[in-house]
Write an enzyme that holds these catalytic residues in place. Structure first.
Site, PDB file in Angstrom:
ATOM      1  N   LYS A  13       0.859  -1.187   0.000  1.00  0.00           N
ATOM      2  CA  LYS A  13       0.000   0.000   0.000  1.00  0.00           C
ATOM      3  C   LYS A  13       0.891   1.232   0.000  1.00  0.00           C
ATOM      4  O   LYS A  13       1.798   1.351   0.831  1.00  0.00           O
ATOM      5  CB  LYS A  13      -0.905   0.000   1.237  1.00  0.00           C
ATOM      6  N   THR A  58      -3.136  -5.614   0.051  1.00  0.00           N
ATOM      7  CA  THR A  58      -2.602  -4.293   0.401  1.00  0.00           C
ATOM      8  C   THR A  58      -3.525  -3.636   1.431  1.00  0.00           C
ATOM      9  O   THR A  58      -3.073  -2.848   2.260  1.00  0.00           O
ATOM     10  CB  THR A  58      -2.452  -3.386  -0.843  1.00  0.00           C
ATOM     11  N   ASP A  59      -4.796  -3.992   1.421  1.00  0.00           N
ATOM     12  CA  ASP A  59      -5.721  -3.448   2.424  1.00  0.00           C
ATOM     13  C   ASP A  59      -5.334  -3.921   3.824  1.00  0.00           C
ATOM     14  O   ASP A  59      -5.383  -3.157   4.791  1.00  0.00           O
ATOM     15  CB  ASP A  59      -7.159  -3.882   2.087  1.00  0.00           C
ATOM     16  N   PHE A 152      31.917  29.652  -9.386  1.00  0.00           N
ATOM     17  CA  PHE A 152      31.921  28.551 -10.360  1.00  0.00           C
ATOM     18  C   PHE A 152      32.728  29.002 -11.569  1.00  0.00           C
ATOM     19  O   PHE A 152      32.294  29.866 -12.334  1.00  0.00           O
ATOM     20  CB  PHE A 152      30.492  28.165 -10.771  1.00  0.00           C
ATOM     21  N   ARG A 169      28.350  34.239  -6.621  1.00  0.00           N
ATOM     22  CA  ARG A 169      26.992  33.973  -7.107  1.00  0.00           C
ATOM     23  C   ARG A 169      26.123  33.515  -5.947  1.00  0.00           C
ATOM     24  O   ARG A 169      26.610  33.208  -4.862  1.00  0.00           O
ATOM     25  CB  ARG A 169      27.012  32.895  -8.200  1.00  0.00           C
ATOM     26  N   GLN A 212      28.871  20.543  -6.490  1.00  0.00           N
ATOM     27  CA  GLN A 212      29.410  19.196  -6.269  1.00  0.00           C
ATOM     28  C   GLN A 212      30.324  19.191  -5.034  1.00  0.00           C
ATOM     29  O   GLN A 212      30.291  18.272  -4.205  1.00  0.00           O
ATOM     30  CB  GLN A 212      30.230  18.739  -7.506  1.00  0.00           C
ATOM     31  N   ASN A 238      20.424  22.545  -8.618  1.00  0.00           N
ATOM     32  CA  ASN A 238      21.069  23.859  -8.564  1.00  0.00           C
ATOM     33  C   ASN A 238      20.024  24.877  -9.008  1.00  0.00           C
ATOM     34  O   ASN A 238      19.724  24.999 -10.186  1.00  0.00           O
ATOM     35  CB  ASN A 238      22.283  23.853  -9.507  1.00  0.00           C
ATOM     36  N   HIS A 240      19.090  27.938 -10.107  1.00  0.00           N
ATOM     37  CA  HIS A 240      19.856  29.045 -10.683  1.00  0.00           C
ATOM     38  C   HIS A 240      19.207  30.395 -10.403  1.00  0.00           C
ATOM     39  O   HIS A 240      17.992  30.554 -10.529  1.00  0.00           O
ATOM     40  CB  HIS A 240      19.975  28.867 -12.201  1.00  0.00           C
TER      41      HIS A 240
HETATM   42  O1  LIG Z   1      27.983  24.229  -9.090  1.00  0.00           O
HETATM   43  C1  LIG Z   1      27.775  24.043 -10.299  1.00  0.00           C
HETATM   44  N1  LIG Z   1      28.038  22.818 -10.840  1.00  0.00           N
HETATM   45  C2  LIG Z   1      27.842  22.553 -12.168  1.00  0.00           C
HETATM   46  O2  LIG Z   1      28.094  21.407 -12.654  1.00  0.00           O
HETATM   47  C3  LIG Z   1      27.324  23.588 -12.962  1.00  0.00           C
HETATM   48  N2  LIG Z   1      27.008  23.682 -14.290  1.00  0.00           N
HETATM   49  C4  LIG Z   1      26.522  24.929 -14.508  1.00  0.00           C
HETATM   50  O3  LIG Z   1      26.089  25.359 -15.616  1.00  0.00           O
HETATM   51  N3  LIG Z   1      26.551  25.647 -13.347  1.00  0.00           N
HETATM   52  C5  LIG Z   1      27.054  24.842 -12.381  1.00  0.00           C
HETATM   53  N4  LIG Z   1      27.275  25.040 -11.045  1.00  0.00           N
END
Ligand SMILES: O=c1[nH]c(=O)c2[nH]c(=O)[nH]c2[nH]1
Length: 277
Positions: A13, A58-59, A152, A169, A212, A238, A240
């Site tokens: 369930k 499942t009940d 970055f 950023r 990362q 991410n 943006h």
């Molecule tokens: O921290 C980031 N990792 C990425 O792999 C990546 N690729 C991207 O376009 N911006 C970022 N920023």
């Protein structure tokens, strides 16, 4: 011609919504969970012949969740372990289970009033296969942002690259984390709170050269502090934030006005683990 056979299968369930009120005193507490049961074992006859002799409905699985909650819920990991032990011991042909839970937190307003607290959703899962039991805890939907301390640059450029390098950023993400325990008998509530705080503290303190790198630092911090944890899996979009060009309006924009895009987003995922041997 090759014989056609049944491959891996599981059933149960999904999303059993359970709210339990503890009325032990006038000051009530509540547990609010969303539980999914998935049983594994010998269900071949059902799939190939419609023979339901092995099929715990499942009940019934849903009812078992509610019946077990009568004795209290406790940490979601402990509740799932109780259920998993029951399902795999009650029926010889049920040899494994994957049980998972989301837990929603409520902030106290009074003795018996609460407001939903939205910072993150706690997750837990228990995977049983014969004698093997793996307990995983985690969180999801935890949105965090830092307005600087993130760079970055240094990435390869080809004819399709337009992204400018940046040394300042916004870094924003929605953390999904899941960590696996290497032993049992733990205080799952206390460990959850500690790991959650450490993940967020590390996000805040880390000077990021890439999401990362931040993810790895978060997982590494957890493994360094908690030897009962074997591995940490992180999945982070991410989110943006693009600096808006205000020049057409005769204005500068020294990193203050951003367009917060919702899609597409980078999706960065990694498992951080201990290397044995
Ligand atoms: O921290 C980031 N990792 C990425 O792999 C990546 N690729 C991207 O376009 N911006 C970022 N920023």
């Amino acid at each position: 011609m090759a014989r056609i056979v049944l491959g891996p299968n599981q059933y149960g369930k999904a999303e059993v919504r359970l709210v339990r009120v503890d009325r032990g005193s006038d000051r009530h507490t509540i547990a609010d969970l969303n539980i999914t049961t998935q049983l594994r074992g010998d269900f071949t006859a059902c799939h190939t012949e419609g023979d339901n002799g092995h099929v715990v409905p499942t009940d019934t699985q849903k009812n078992t969740v509610y019946a077990f909650a009568r004795d209290g819920v406790g940490a979601p990991e402990d509740f799932l372990l109780r259920l998993a032990r029951h399902f795999t011991s009650a029926h010889a042909w049920v040899t494994g289970a994957h049980l998972s839970a989301e837990q929603y937190s409520w902030q106290r307003l009074g003795d018996h009033s609460f407001a939903r607290a939205g910072r993150e959703t706690r997750t837990a899962s228990v995977e049983v296969d014969g004698e093997s039991v793996v307990v995983t805890a985690g969180l999801k939907d935890c949105t965090v942002l830092k307005s600087t301390d993130s760079e970055f640059h240094g990435f390869p450029r080809d004819r399709y690259t337009t992204l400018p390098e940046t040394s300042d950023r916004i870094l924003a993400t929605n953390v999904t984390a899941a960590w696996t325990y290497g032993r049992d008998g733990l205080d799952y509530d206390a460990t959850y709170a500690g790991v959650r705080d450490l993940l967020l503290e590390t996000f805040a303190a880390h000077h990021s050269l890439a999401l990362q790198q931040t993810i790895f630092a978060m997982g590494e911090a957890v493994l360094e502090r908690y030897d009962e944890i074997e591995s940490v899996n992180l999945a982070c979009p991410n989110k943006h934030h693009f600096l808006v060009d205000l020049e057409p309006f005769g204005l500068d924009n020294p990193g203050e006005v951003f367009f917060a895009a919702d899609r597409p987003y980078g999706l960065i995922q990694a498992t951080v683990l201990r290397e044995h041997g």
